[in-house]
Design a protein around this motif. Structure first.
Motif, short mmCIF file in Angstrom:
data_model
loop_
_atom_site.label_atom_id
_atom_site.label_comp_id
_atom_site.label_asym_id
_atom_site.label_seq_id
_atom_site.Cartn_x
_atom_site.Cartn_y
_atom_site.Cartn_z
N ASP A 123 1.09 -1.07 0.58
CA ASP A 123 0.34 -0.13 -0.30
C ASP A 123 0.69 1.89 0.09
O ASP A 123 2.32 1.09 -0.12
CB ASP A 123 -1.08 0.14 1.31
CG ASP A 123 -0.54 0.05 2.47
OD1 ASP A 123 1.29 -0.16 2.79
OD2 ASP A 123 -1.32 -0.13 3.51
N VAL A 161 -0.98 -5.83 -0.40
CA VAL A 161 -2.15 -5.11 -1.09
C VAL A 161 -2.20 -6.11 -2.85
O VAL A 161 -3.31 -5.87 -3.04
CB VAL A 161 -2.60 -3.78 -1.20
CG1 VAL A 161 -2.41 -3.38 0.00
CG2 VAL A 161 -1.68 -3.30 -2.57
N GLU A 200 -3.62 -4.64 -6.38
CA GLU A 200 -4.34 -3.86 -6.33
C GLU A 200 -3.39 -2.81 -7.12
O GLU A 200 -4.51 -1.63 -7.78
CB GLU A 200 -5.19 -3.78 -4.89
CG GLU A 200 -5.77 -4.52 -4.59
CD GLU A 200 -6.37 -4.20 -2.85
OE1 GLU A 200 -6.07 -2.67 -2.54
OE2 GLU A 200 -6.49 -4.82 -2.16
N ASN A 201 -2.65 -2.55 -6.38
CA ASN A 201 -1.66 -0.93 -7.13
C ASN A 201 -2.08 -1.13 -9.42
O ASN A 201 -2.26 0.25 -9.41
CB ASN A 201 -0.43 -1.00 -7.17
CG ASN A 201 -0.22 -0.23 -5.32
OD1 ASN A 201 -1.50 0.00 -5.09
ND2 ASN A 201 0.79 -1.03 -4.60
N VAL A 258 -4.05 -3.27 -10.19
CA VAL A 258 -5.90 -2.31 -10.80
C VAL A 258 -5.47 -0.64 -10.81
O VAL A 258 -6.55 -0.60 -11.63
CB VAL A 258 -6.67 -3.38 -9.84
CG1 VAL A 258 -8.32 -2.89 -10.35
CG2 VAL A 258 -6.24 -4.87 -10.31
N TRP A 259 -5.45 -0.01 -9.75
CA TRP A 259 -5.33 1.71 -9.86
C TRP A 259 -5.03 1.78 -10.83
O TRP A 259 -5.67 2.99 -11.69
CB TRP A 259 -5.22 1.58 -8.58
CG TRP A 259 -5.14 3.07 -8.44
CD1 TRP A 259 -5.93 4.27 -7.86
CD2 TRP A 259 -4.59 4.38 -8.97
NE1 TRP A 259 -5.52 5.26 -8.14
CE2 TRP A 259 -4.37 5.69 -8.46
CE3 TRP A 259 -2.65 4.24 -9.62
CZ2 TRP A 259 -4.47 6.65 -9.16
CZ3 TRP A 259 -2.10 5.36 -9.98
CH2 TRP A 259 -2.76 6.66 -9.78
N ASN A 318 -8.17 3.39 -12.44
CA ASN A 318 -9.16 5.12 -11.59
C ASN A 318 -8.40 6.14 -13.29
O ASN A 318 -7.52 5.97 -13.27
CB ASN A 318 -7.77 5.30 -10.79
CG ASN A 318 -7.62 6.78 -10.39
OD1 ASN A 318 -7.00 7.62 -10.73
ND2 ASN A 318 -8.02 6.81 -9.10
N HIS A 351 1.23 3.26 -5.36
CA HIS A 351 0.99 3.45 -6.55
C HIS A 351 2.45 3.86 -7.55
O HIS A 351 2.19 3.41 -8.68
CB HIS A 351 -0.17 4.74 -6.24
CG HIS A 351 -1.30 4.53 -6.13
ND1 HIS A 351 -1.97 4.96 -5.52
CD2 HIS A 351 -1.35 3.34 -5.83
CE1 HIS A 351 -3.45 4.72 -4.85
NE2 HIS A 351 -3.07 3.40 -4.85
#
Length: 446
Positions: A196, A203, A206-207, A209-210, A214, A416
């Motif tokens: 994260d 995580v 997830e990053n 996917v962002w 996003n 990120h």
């Protein structure tokens, strides 16, 4: 001095060739020992990485460390810093040169010199980094294991004892720089991309996917692809046109200098120049484009705010302006290298200028075209300065390079930022591999 004496002296200076290098069983034993040692080394390195330091853990020092050296250096007068750095650099280079020259020689004394260097230098190098108290054991174990493996492999080298030692010592400075400045940061970035923003909680993907869901991440990816597709193609087309037509002009040198001048301007400088070109305000216009628009009775246009694509194209123009001269110079040199006999033969066959250009010139400069295209593409994928200076990533103009820095510095989101860096690396990697393979094929042909 007789020929036999000369041959004996030459043989005496050569490194002793060990029997292990010629013996298949000896080579198998060497490979096995090195493989086991490498596995143990990786295990110790992982234990060192995952050994968490407590607040009570003090750093262990041998009375001197790189940190203390740089702290002391920072407190000196600038005129004193330069000679100190030169002296330290000279001492380190001198030690390396002495070891390269003397340690590989045959003899018991040189054998001991190699053994001491293999074991002591890694230990000192690791301890200079001031490891935490609960990590000293791992650090010393890794250092001794590295030195022991090097000494073992060197002693059993096919070329003779001392050859591998000399080779590793010669390559060590550059290798250390690459490891610390390139390999370790790359591995660390990939590792952090699965955590994260704080770097504490895992995580997974997830990053990533962002990045692709996003709006900020998605627009960065799309804009980066636009830069990578349009910038190199347009730059090469314009640069090739310049190269063909300027070569036939009278003032070739002056014209080439004028076209090449933007290459010497930094991206920051080019961004500032073109930001004034696009400037829009009430009253008298200082921006050239809006001065023309208002001269014909139009209203000032906020060129850098027209989204989603127009403002990105306006930024692309700045990049193309700085890269066209580079493409022109490389391609012009390549065109001059095309054999004149081929052009004359094509002309005798009754071809026109366009047919000669398409069938003779372009195939003759194919390798240069590939180099220029890949070089400009890589530069466009890594662009940051132009976006940062002209728009600051606003109005959907952000690219991966800018958003990567923005996520880290503005939002302190290391997860990120790392994911964006990995995606950018994956975009650049195929181009680097393709370029390297093309250059390897050219060397084989030559």
């Amino acid at each position: 001095m007789s020929q036999a004496t000369i041959e004996k002296s030459v043989e005496a200076d050569e490194l002793p060739v060990t029997r292990h290098g010629a013996d298949p069983k000896g080579r198998a034993i060497t490979r096995t020992v090195l493989a086991i040692g490498f596995v143990v080394l990786v295990a110790l390195a992982l234990l060192l990485v995952f050994t968490t330091s407590t607040e009570e853990s003090a750093r262990t020092t041998i009375g001197f460390s790189l940190n203390s050296f740089f702290v002391a250096l920072g407190g000196m007068h600038p005129l004193v810093q330069i000679p100190v750095i030169l002296v330290v650099f000279g001492v380190v280079v001198g030690i390396i040169l002495v070891l390269i020259e003397f340690a590989p020689r045959p003899g018991r004394g040189y054998f001991i010199m190699r053994l001491v260097a293999c074991l002591v230098i890694p230990v000192l190098a690791f301890l200079l980094l001031r490891p935490y108290q609960n990590a000293v054991l791992y650090v010393v174990a890794i250092a001794l294991l590295v030195g022991a493996l090097l000494f073992f492999a060197d002693f059993r080298a096919r070329q003779g004892a001392g050859y591998l030692f000399q080779l590793v010592l010669f390559m060590a400075p550059a290798s250390i720089m690459l490891i610390l400045g390139l390999i370790y940061p790359a591995i660390s970035t990939i590792f952090k991309s699965f955590f994260d923003k704080t770097g504490a909680n895992f995580v997974g993907f997830e990053n990533y996917v962002w990045v692709f869901t996003n709006p900020v991440g998605t627009s960065s990816v799309i804009n980066t692809l636009l830069w990578a597709l349009l910038a190199p193609v347009i730059s090469v087309i314009i640069g090739l046109a310049y190269a063909v037509f300027i070569d036939r002009a009278r003032g070739e040198k002056i014209l080439k200098v004028l076209v090449f001048m933007p290459v010497a301007i930094s991206f920051v400088g080019a961004g500032i120049i073109w930001k004034f070109m696009y400037d829009a305000r009430q009253g008298d216009q200082i921006g050239l484009l809006n001065a023309i628009v208002t001269a014909f009775g139009g209203d000032p246009v906020q060129w850098l705010a027209i989204k989603p694509v127009i403002n990105t194209l306006m930024l692309l123009i700045v990049f193309i302006w700085t890269q066209t001269g580079f493409a022109m110079v490389i391609l012009s040199a390549a065109i001059k290298a095309v054999p004149i006999e081929q052009m004359e033969a094509a002309e005798l066959d009754g071809t026109n200028a366009w047919q000669r250009f398409r069938n003779v010139t372009v195939p003759g400069i194919r390798s240069s075209l590939i180099v220029v295209l890949t070089t400009i593409t890589i530069a466009s994928l890594k662009v940051y300065d132009i976006v940062a200076v002209m728009t600051g990533g606003r109005d959907e103009t952000s690219v991966l390079g800018f958003e990567m820095v923005n996520q880290q510095q503005r939002f302190q989101s290391y997860g990120h930022s790392s994911a964006l860096a990995v995606v950018l690396f994956l975009f650049v990697l195929p181009l680097i591999v393709y370029n390297a393979r093309s250059m390897a094929k050219q060397r084989e042909i030559r």
